[in-house]
Design a protein around this motif. Sequence first.
Motif, PDB file in Angstrom:
ATOM      1  N   LYS A 134       0.842  -1.196   0.000  1.00 16.78           N
ATOM      2  CA  LYS A 134       0.000   0.000   0.000  1.00 16.78           C
ATOM      3  C   LYS A 134       0.880   1.250   0.000  1.00 16.78           C
ATOM      4  CE  LYS A 134      -4.020  -1.986   2.342  1.00 16.78           C
ATOM      5  NZ  LYS A 134      -4.939  -1.877   3.501  1.00 16.78           N
ATOM      6  N   GLN A 135       0.505   2.227  -0.839  1.00 22.75           N
ATOM      7  CA  GLN A 135       1.272   3.472  -0.885  1.00 22.75           C
ATOM      8  C   GLN A 135       1.315   4.143   0.477  1.00 22.75           C
ATOM      9  OE1 GLN A 135       0.809   6.336  -4.018  1.00 22.75           O
ATOM     10  NE2 GLN A 135       0.095   4.814  -5.508  1.00 22.75           N
ATOM     11  N   ASN A 136       0.202   4.122   1.189  1.00 21.82           N
ATOM     12  CA  ASN A 136       0.143   4.786   2.489  1.00 21.82           C
ATOM     13  C   ASN A 136       1.082   4.122   3.498  1.00 21.82           C
ATOM     14  OD1 ASN A 136      -0.838   6.813   4.171  1.00 21.82           O
ATOM     15  ND2 ASN A 136      -2.375   5.469   5.057  1.00 21.82           N
ATOM     16  N   ASN A 137       1.213   2.791   3.417  1.00 18.28           N
ATOM     17  CA  ASN A 137       2.137   2.079   4.308  1.00 18.28           C
ATOM     18  C   ASN A 137       3.579   2.487   4.022  1.00 18.28           C
ATOM     19  OD1 ASN A 137       0.062   0.741   5.541  1.00 18.28           O
ATOM     20  ND2 ASN A 137       0.422  -1.232   4.571  1.00 18.28           N
ATOM     21  N   LEU A 138       3.936   2.523   2.727  1.00 16.57           N
ATOM     22  CA  LEU A 138       5.308   2.923   2.373  1.00 16.57           C
ATOM     23  C   LEU A 138       5.561   4.364   2.794  1.00 16.57           C
ATOM     24  CD1 LEU A 138       8.014   2.386   1.048  1.00 16.57           C
ATOM     25  CD2 LEU A 138       6.985   2.956  -1.179  1.00 16.57           C
ATOM     26  N   ARG A 139       4.573   5.208   2.569  1.00 14.01           N
ATOM     27  CA  ARG A 139       4.694   6.630   2.940  1.00 14.01           C
ATOM     28  C   ARG A 139       4.981   6.777   4.436  1.00 14.01           C
ATOM     29  NH1 ARG A 139       1.183  10.597   4.452  1.00 14.01           N
ATOM     30  NH2 ARG A 139       1.572  12.658   3.600  1.00 14.01           N
ATOM     31  N   ASN A 140       4.221   6.050   5.256  1.00 17.94           N
ATOM     32  CA  ASN A 140       4.424   6.117   6.711  1.00 17.94           C
ATOM     33  C   ASN A 140       5.776   5.560   7.106  1.00 17.94           C
ATOM     34  OD1 ASN A 140       2.021   7.368   7.459  1.00 17.94           O
ATOM     35  ND2 ASN A 140       0.889   5.453   7.453  1.00 17.94           N
ATOM     36  N   MET A 141       6.187   4.448   6.490  1.00 15.95           N
ATOM     37  CA  MET A 141       7.461   3.825   6.856  1.00 15.95           C
ATOM     38  C   MET A 141       8.638   4.752   6.560  1.00 15.95           C
ATOM     39  SD  MET A 141       6.741  -0.058   5.552  1.00 15.95           S
ATOM     40  CE  MET A 141       8.281  -0.818   6.125  1.00 15.95           C
ATOM     41  N   ILE A 142       8.564   5.469   5.428  1.00 21.27           N
ATOM     42  CA  ILE A 142       9.632   6.421   5.108  1.00 21.27           C
ATOM     43  C   ILE A 142       9.629   7.561   6.130  1.00 21.27           C
ATOM     44  CG2 ILE A 142      10.475   8.086   3.413  1.00 21.27           C
ATOM     45  CD1 ILE A 142       9.291   6.191   1.233  1.00 21.27           C
ATOM     46  N   ARG A 143       8.448   8.108   6.391  1.00 12.63           N
ATOM     47  CA  ARG A 143       8.336   9.203   7.376  1.00 12.63           C
ATOM     48  C   ARG A 143       8.877   8.779   8.742  1.00 12.63           C
ATOM     49  NH1 ARG A 143       4.604   9.885  11.309  1.00 12.63           N
ATOM     50  NH2 ARG A 143       3.191   8.297  10.461  1.00 12.63           N
ATOM     51  N   GLN A 144       8.674   7.522   9.094  1.00 12.42           N
ATOM     52  CA  GLN A 144       9.025   7.040  10.428  1.00 12.42           C
ATOM     53  C   GLN A 144      10.493   6.615  10.555  1.00 12.42           C
ATOM     54  OE1 GLN A 144       5.912   4.173  10.189  1.00 12.42           O
ATOM     55  NE2 GLN A 144       4.471   5.352  11.415  1.00 12.42           N
ATOM     56  N   THR A 145      11.267   6.746   9.471  1.00 17.61           N
ATOM     57  CA  THR A 145      12.684   6.331   9.529  1.00 17.61           C
ATOM     58  C   THR A 145      13.656   7.343   8.927  1.00 17.61           C
ATOM     59  OG1 THR A 145      12.342   5.118   7.456  1.00 17.61           O
ATOM     60  CG2 THR A 145      12.216   3.829   9.489  1.00 17.61           C
ATOM     61  N   ILE A 146      13.190   8.207   8.032  1.00 20.37           N
ATOM     62  CA  ILE A 146      14.115   9.011   7.226  1.00 20.37           C
ATOM     63  C   ILE A 146      14.896  10.034   8.053  1.00 20.37           C
ATOM     64  CG2 ILE A 146      12.494  10.859   6.554  1.00 20.37           C
ATOM     65  CD1 ILE A 146      13.733  10.433   3.642  1.00 20.37           C
ATOM     66  N   GLU A 330      12.580  12.697  18.126  1.00 22.59           N
ATOM     67  CA  GLU A 330      12.288  12.340  16.733  1.00 22.59           C
ATOM     68  C   GLU A 330      11.769  10.913  16.615  1.00 22.59           C
ATOM     69  OE1 GLU A 330      15.224  15.320  14.212  1.00 22.59           O
ATOM     70  OE2 GLU A 330      15.942  13.306  14.684  1.00 22.59           O
ATOM     71  N   ALA A 331      12.355   9.995  17.365  1.00 22.64           N
ATOM     72  CA  ALA A 331      11.879   8.607  17.336  1.00 22.64           C
ATOM     73  C   ALA A 331      10.454   8.513  17.881  1.00 22.64           C
ATOM     74  CB  ALA A 331      12.822   7.715  18.139  1.00 22.64           C
ATOM     75  N   LEU A 332      10.210   9.153  19.020  1.00 25.86           N
ATOM     76  CA  LEU A 332       8.880   9.077  19.646  1.00 25.86           C
ATOM     77  C   LEU A 332       7.806   9.725  18.771  1.00 25.86           C
ATOM     78  CD1 LEU A 332       9.894   9.935  23.324  1.00 25.86           C
ATOM     79  CD2 LEU A 332       9.069   7.715  22.512  1.00 25.86           C
ATOM     80  N   ARG A 333       8.151  10.822  18.109  1.00 24.83           N
ATOM     81  CA  ARG A 333       7.170  11.508  17.247  1.00 24.83           C
ATOM     82  C   ARG A 333       6.744  10.652  16.065  1.00 24.83           C
ATOM     83  NH1 ARG A 333       9.631  17.246  16.963  1.00 24.83           N
ATOM     84  NH2 ARG A 333       8.625  18.303  18.691  1.00 24.83           N
ATOM     85  N   SER A 334       7.615   9.754  15.633  1.00 22.26           N
ATOM     86  CA  SER A 334       7.301   8.929  14.464  1.00 22.26           C
ATOM     87  C   SER A 334       6.383   7.753  14.813  1.00 22.26           C
ATOM     88  CB  SER A 334       8.591   8.386  13.844  1.00 22.26           C
ATOM     89  OG  SER A 334       9.114   7.344  14.638  1.00 22.26           O
ATOM     90  N   ILE A 335       6.119   7.572  16.106  1.00 24.51           N
ATOM     91  CA  ILE A 335       5.300   6.444  16.575  1.00 24.51           C
ATOM     92  C   ILE A 335       3.859   6.897  16.722  1.00 24.51           C
ATOM     93  CG2 ILE A 335       4.925   4.878  18.542  1.00 24.51           C
ATOM     94  CD1 ILE A 335       8.050   5.066  18.970  1.00 24.51           C
ATOM     95  N   ASP A 336       2.936   6.107  16.155  1.00 28.37           N
ATOM     96  CA  ASP A 336       1.529   6.500  16.190  1.00 28.37           C
ATOM     97  C   ASP A 336       0.821   6.015  17.457  1.00 28.37           C
ATOM     98  OD1 ASP A 336       1.773   7.735  13.709  1.00 28.37           O
ATOM     99  OD2 ASP A 336       1.380   5.865  12.638  1.00 28.37           O
ATOM    100  N   GLU A 337       1.333   4.966  18.087  1.00 30.30           N
ATOM    101  CA  GLU A 337       0.674   4.416  19.276  1.00 30.30           C
ATOM    102  C   GLU A 337       0.814   5.357  20.476  1.00 30.30           C
ATOM    103  OE1 GLU A 337       1.416   1.123  16.514  1.00 30.30           O
ATOM    104  OE2 GLU A 337       2.696   2.695  17.310  1.00 30.30           O
ATOM    105  N   GLU A 338      -0.069   5.162  21.452  1.00 27.81           N
ATOM    106  CA  GLU A 338      -0.110   6.051  22.619  1.00 27.81           C
ATOM    107  C   GLU A 338       0.968   5.721  23.639  1.00 27.81           C
ATOM    108  OE1 GLU A 338      -3.469   6.873  25.872  1.00 27.81           O
ATOM    109  OE2 GLU A 338      -4.210   7.024  23.814  1.00 27.81           O
TER     110      GLU A 338
END
Length: 370
Positions: A134-146, A330-338
Amino acid sequence: MNNLKLICNKDLLLQYINIVNKAVSNRTTLPILECILLTADEKGFLLTGNDLELGIKTASIEAEIFEQGEIAIEARIFNDIIRRLNGENVTITTDEKNAVNILCGSSEFTIMGQSGEDFPALPEVEQNQAYTLKQNNLRNMIRQTIFSIAQDNAKPVLTGELFEFNGDFFSIVSVDGYRISYRKNNLISSFQKTEVIVPGKTLSELNKILSQEDEELVSVYITDKHILFDLGTAIMVSRLIDGDFIRYEQSFSEDYKTEILVNKNELIQSLERASLVSRDNRKTPVRFQIKSKSLEITAKSDMGTAFEEISAEIDGQEITIAFNPRYFIEALRSIDEERVRIHFTASLSPCTILPVEGDSYKYLILPLRM
């Protein structure tokens, strides 16, 4: 090729110009690389950008083609003209001297283009074996690591991200020498195991055009030297980075002495407040004091001191450890869970941030000496 003549919707054209602009060179000694290639042929009306590291070609754009041809137009002026036009449809015509006439509403421009034959072709990438997700999955994975790719070229492999295709799973890893970011997700279709290093610039530009819609897919094709992303609306081709990525798995240890479960947002806000007294996060770290029932965060500099206390579920030994607060934030901000789990081993050993359940991500951060 013959002179080109076509009519296209202005807003649609602008949308595709914005996509190919991601692959137009801003700093080059080759003026042709500052251009967008317009092609009208039996396949339709296409736009192409190519800076020799990264290339983007659109899918066929809806247009009425009267004469087939191609022309390279300087991207900045073309974008500015189309963006400011006040009509609904644009008529684009070229002549044998590479002059481009743009007519829309009450406006008419004539600008000089360059021969399309001088524009560099995109590298050929076979598209017979696809990794699809899914494009949205790839988009999130890049945002969460770049954010944790290396910013200098001392180790070129670390200026990109490792893509690992492994059966049903796909993971992205970035390392800058002080931290590791790892994300994992499901593949919809795949074939053999493989891993490649994709330049950070490519991923930064790709992320701007990946869809946020859940049903949109991206297919990824790989050769020895290149990677191709097929988004449906466009394809993006990028060179790969040569070399061996570091064996990051060895850095993640299953052993730990202390585990805490903490609210992610509370921890971010405490770290942001504590780092207010620090002008330089590398020289003035924040200190974690993990006690039996709470986490104390302190910072001390010439400007003053800061103290924060937040509640956390703590299991294991008490420990004192210091970090660059930006790396943690930066690491914590990339995490969506509470809530997150954090494992600590010793005051000079890295810590690992993990999900409360599952294994979709892990972030490793090296401590600083106190």
